[in-house]
Design a protein around this motif. Structure first.
Motif, PDB file in Angstrom:
ATOM      1  N   CYS A   1     -17.617 -17.491  -2.351  1.00 28.36           N
ATOM      2  CA  CYS A   1     -16.571 -16.825  -3.122  1.00 28.36           C
ATOM      3  C   CYS A   1     -16.165 -15.507  -2.471  1.00 28.36           C
ATOM      4  CB  CYS A   1     -17.057 -16.593  -4.556  1.00 28.36           C
ATOM      5  SG  CYS A   1     -15.889 -15.702  -5.595  1.00 28.36           S
ATOM      6  N   LEU A   2     -17.137 -14.710  -2.065  1.00 31.22           N
ATOM      7  CA  LEU A   2     -16.842 -13.429  -1.428  1.00 31.22           C
ATOM      8  C   LEU A   2     -16.143 -13.609  -0.086  1.00 31.22           C
ATOM      9  CD1 LEU A   2     -20.063 -11.366  -2.229  1.00 31.22           C
ATOM     10  CD2 LEU A   2     -17.788 -11.110  -3.228  1.00 31.22           C
ATOM     11  N   VAL A   3     -16.579 -14.583   0.686  1.00 29.80           N
ATOM     12  CA  VAL A   3     -15.941 -14.847   1.977  1.00 29.80           C
ATOM     13  C   VAL A   3     -14.488 -15.262   1.769  1.00 29.80           C
ATOM     14  CG1 VAL A   3     -15.910 -16.414   3.965  1.00 29.80           C
ATOM     15  CG2 VAL A   3     -18.056 -15.370   3.231  1.00 29.80           C
ATOM     16  N   ILE A   4     -14.270 -16.172   0.854  1.00 28.51           N
ATOM     17  CA  ILE A   4     -12.905 -16.640   0.583  1.00 28.51           C
ATOM     18  C   ILE A   4     -12.041 -15.500   0.047  1.00 28.51           C
ATOM     19  CG2 ILE A   4     -11.524 -18.143  -0.911  1.00 28.51           C
ATOM     20  CD1 ILE A   4     -13.836 -20.225  -0.583  1.00 28.51           C
ATOM     21  N   LEU A   5     -12.583 -14.713  -0.885  1.00 30.59           N
ATOM     22  CA  LEU A   5     -11.816 -13.590  -1.446  1.00 30.59           C
ATOM     23  C   LEU A   5     -11.442 -12.551  -0.392  1.00 30.59           C
ATOM     24  CD1 LEU A   5     -13.512 -12.796  -4.878  1.00 30.59           C
ATOM     25  CD2 LEU A   5     -11.253 -13.754  -4.488  1.00 30.59           C
ATOM     26  N   THR A   6     -12.396 -12.157   0.426  1.00 28.42           N
ATOM     27  CA  THR A   6     -12.108 -11.098   1.397  1.00 28.42           C
ATOM     28  C   THR A   6     -11.182 -11.597   2.500  1.00 28.42           C
ATOM     29  OG1 THR A   6     -14.190 -11.550   2.550  1.00 28.42           O
ATOM     30  CG2 THR A   6     -14.183  -9.742   0.968  1.00 28.42           C
ATOM     31  N   TRP A   7     -11.458 -12.759   3.032  1.00 28.18           N
ATOM     32  CA  TRP A   7     -10.629 -13.266   4.134  1.00 28.18           C
ATOM     33  C   TRP A   7      -9.210 -13.573   3.661  1.00 28.18           C
ATOM     34  CZ3 TRP A   7     -14.049 -17.018   7.483  1.00 28.18           C
ATOM     35  CH2 TRP A   7     -15.124 -16.297   8.007  1.00 28.18           C
ATOM     36  N   THR A   8      -9.097 -14.180   2.488  1.00 27.39           N
ATOM     37  CA  THR A   8      -7.769 -14.488   1.939  1.00 27.39           C
ATOM     38  C   THR A   8      -7.018 -13.196   1.633  1.00 27.39           C
ATOM     39  OG1 THR A   8      -8.628 -16.526   0.989  1.00 27.39           O
ATOM     40  CG2 THR A   8      -6.545 -15.732   0.118  1.00 27.39           C
ATOM     41  N   SER A   9      -7.717 -12.205   1.125  1.00 29.88           N
ATOM     42  CA  SER A   9      -7.075 -10.927   0.806  1.00 29.88           C
ATOM     43  C   SER A   9      -6.594 -10.220   2.062  1.00 29.88           C
ATOM     44  CB  SER A   9      -8.041 -10.033   0.029  1.00 29.88           C
ATOM     45  OG  SER A   9      -8.381 -10.636  -1.188  1.00 29.88           O
ATOM     46  N   LEU A  10      -7.408 -10.231   3.121  1.00 32.55           N
ATOM     47  CA  LEU A  10      -6.972  -9.636   4.387  1.00 32.55           C
ATOM     48  C   LEU A  10      -5.714 -10.336   4.902  1.00 32.55           C
ATOM     49  CD1 LEU A  10     -10.388  -9.136   6.226  1.00 32.55           C
ATOM     50  CD2 LEU A  10      -8.784  -7.331   5.600  1.00 32.55           C
ATOM     51  N   LEU A  11      -5.722 -11.657   4.844  1.00 34.25           N
ATOM     52  CA  LEU A  11      -4.570 -12.432   5.292  1.00 34.25           C
ATOM     53  C   LEU A  11      -3.348 -12.156   4.420  1.00 34.25           C
ATOM     54  CD1 LEU A  11      -3.323 -14.612   7.114  1.00 34.25           C
ATOM     55  CD2 LEU A  11      -4.194 -16.309   5.499  1.00 34.25           C
ATOM     56  N   LEU A  12      -3.561 -12.054   3.122  1.00 33.23           N
ATOM     57  CA  LEU A  12      -2.463 -11.758   2.201  1.00 33.23           C
ATOM     58  C   LEU A  12      -1.855 -10.385   2.504  1.00 33.23           C
ATOM     59  CD1 LEU A  12      -0.803 -12.536  -0.310  1.00 33.23           C
ATOM     60  CD2 LEU A  12      -2.588 -11.437  -1.678  1.00 33.23           C
ATOM     61  N   GLY A  13      -2.686  -9.392   2.764  1.00 30.74           N
ATOM     62  CA  GLY A  13      -2.192  -8.066   3.120  1.00 30.74           C
ATOM     63  C   GLY A  13      -1.357  -8.107   4.388  1.00 30.74           C
ATOM     64  N   TRP A  14      -1.826  -8.847   5.397  1.00 31.19           N
ATOM     65  CA  TRP A  14      -1.066  -8.990   6.640  1.00 31.19           C
ATOM     66  C   TRP A  14       0.262  -9.686   6.378  1.00 31.19           C
ATOM     67  CZ3 TRP A  14       0.653 -13.381   9.149  1.00 31.19           C
ATOM     68  CH2 TRP A  14       1.186 -13.184  10.421  1.00 31.19           C
ATOM     69  N   LEU A  15       0.222 -10.747   5.570  1.00 29.50           N
ATOM     70  CA  LEU A  15       1.434 -11.518   5.280  1.00 29.50           C
ATOM     71  C   LEU A  15       2.459 -10.689   4.516  1.00 29.50           C
ATOM     72  CD1 LEU A  15       2.784 -14.304   5.450  1.00 29.50           C
ATOM     73  CD2 LEU A  15       1.682 -14.869   3.301  1.00 29.50           C
ATOM     74  N   VAL A  16       2.021  -9.961   3.504  1.00 29.90           N
ATOM     75  CA  VAL A  16       2.925  -9.108   2.728  1.00 29.90           C
ATOM     76  C   VAL A  16       3.542  -8.043   3.639  1.00 29.90           C
ATOM     77  CG1 VAL A  16       3.018  -7.366   0.888  1.00 29.90           C
ATOM     78  CG2 VAL A  16       1.818  -9.522   0.520  1.00 29.90           C
ATOM     79  N   TYR A  17       2.742  -7.483   4.525  1.00 34.57           N
ATOM     80  CA  TYR A  17       3.248  -6.495   5.477  1.00 34.57           C
ATOM     81  C   TYR A  17       4.360  -7.109   6.343  1.00 34.57           C
ATOM     82  CZ  TYR A  17       3.509  -3.084   9.197  1.00 34.57           C
ATOM     83  OH  TYR A  17       3.964  -2.155  10.094  1.00 34.57           O
ATOM     84  N   GLN A  18       4.113  -8.323   6.838  1.00 32.13           N
ATOM     85  CA  GLN A  18       5.105  -8.990   7.694  1.00 32.13           C
ATOM     86  C   GLN A  18       6.399  -9.283   6.929  1.00 32.13           C
ATOM     87  OE1 GLN A  18       4.425  -9.125  10.920  1.00 32.13           O
ATOM     88  NE2 GLN A  18       2.394  -8.369  10.435  1.00 32.13           N
ATOM     89  N   LEU A  19       6.271  -9.641   5.664  1.00 30.94           N
ATOM     90  CA  LEU A  19       7.454  -9.983   4.868  1.00 30.94           C
ATOM     91  C   LEU A  19       8.265  -8.755   4.464  1.00 30.94           C
ATOM     92  CD1 LEU A  19       5.944 -12.745   2.570  1.00 30.94           C
ATOM     93  CD2 LEU A  19       7.525 -13.077   4.488  1.00 30.94           C
ATOM     94  N   ILE A  20       7.598  -7.649   4.217  1.00 37.41           N
ATOM     95  CA  ILE A  20       8.283  -6.457   3.711  1.00 37.41           C
ATOM     96  C   ILE A  20       8.833  -5.595   4.847  1.00 37.41           C
ATOM     97  CG2 ILE A  20       7.917  -4.262   2.504  1.00 37.41           C
ATOM     98  CD1 ILE A  20       6.157  -5.759   0.559  1.00 37.41           C
ATOM     99  N   THR A  21       8.121  -5.509   5.959  1.00 37.49           N
ATOM    100  CA  THR A  21       8.589  -4.609   7.027  1.00 37.49           C
ATOM    101  C   THR A  21       9.362  -5.332   8.094  1.00 37.49           C
ATOM    102  OG1 THR A  21       6.517  -4.828   8.221  1.00 37.49           O
ATOM    103  CG2 THR A  21       6.729  -2.985   6.694  1.00 37.49           C
TER     104      THR A  21
END
Length: 147
Positions: A127-147
């Motif tokens: 659960c922790l691995v999935i949460l942290t890795w998915t969250s890191l990826l989500l942050g990168w993705l949101v950054y790419q979409l917004i900037t």
């Protein structure tokens, strides 16, 4: 071991802050234009923290000090920081260092909240691995979409 409903709510808040925090960390890494080595190292540290918990704090803080030290030597600062020059480099690295330490502690102490919601140690690790890795990826993705 019976857990109270209040501790279950606290556990869910802990996990929610973990998701939000690592999503922001993904954004920060993207804003610093971090190399794939930094991303892999950060993912590996998150994996180790998820498995070892508080025993991995020394390794994680060493990784953070290494990254901040390299950032200081290369004058790294995020693209979207409001000011430039030496002040921007210093302040951005100090803020990132403090933030990264908070994220390390949040993940290192996540085993108890995970078990309070009823997951086994092995399920909690995944659960922790999935949460942290998915969250890191989500942050990168949101950054790419917004900037």
């Amino acid at each position: 071991m019976q857990s109270s409903p209040l501790s279950k709510y606290g556990s869910w808040f802990h996990l929610a802050f973990l998701v939000l925090g690592y999503t922001a960390a993904g954004w920060i890494l993207a804003d610093y234009n971090a190399s794939w080595i930094v991303w892999l190292g950060t993912i590996a540290v998150a994996l180790h923290l998820s498995k070892a918990g508080t025993a991995a704090i020394a390794v994680a803080t060493t990784w953070i000090v290494l990254l901040v030290g390299i950032g200081a030597l290369t004058w790294s600062y995020p693209k979207h920081f409001p000011i430039g020059g030496a002040k921007a480099v210093a302040w951005s690295l100090i803020l990132v260092w403090i933030y990264a330490l908070l994220m390390v502690l949040l993940l290192a102490f996540a085993n108890r909240p995970i078990q309070a919601i009823g997951l086994t140690k092995k399920q909690g690790f995944y659960c922790l691995v999935i949460l942290t890795w998915t969250s890191l990826l989500l942050g990168w993705l949101v950054y790419q979409l917004i900037t």
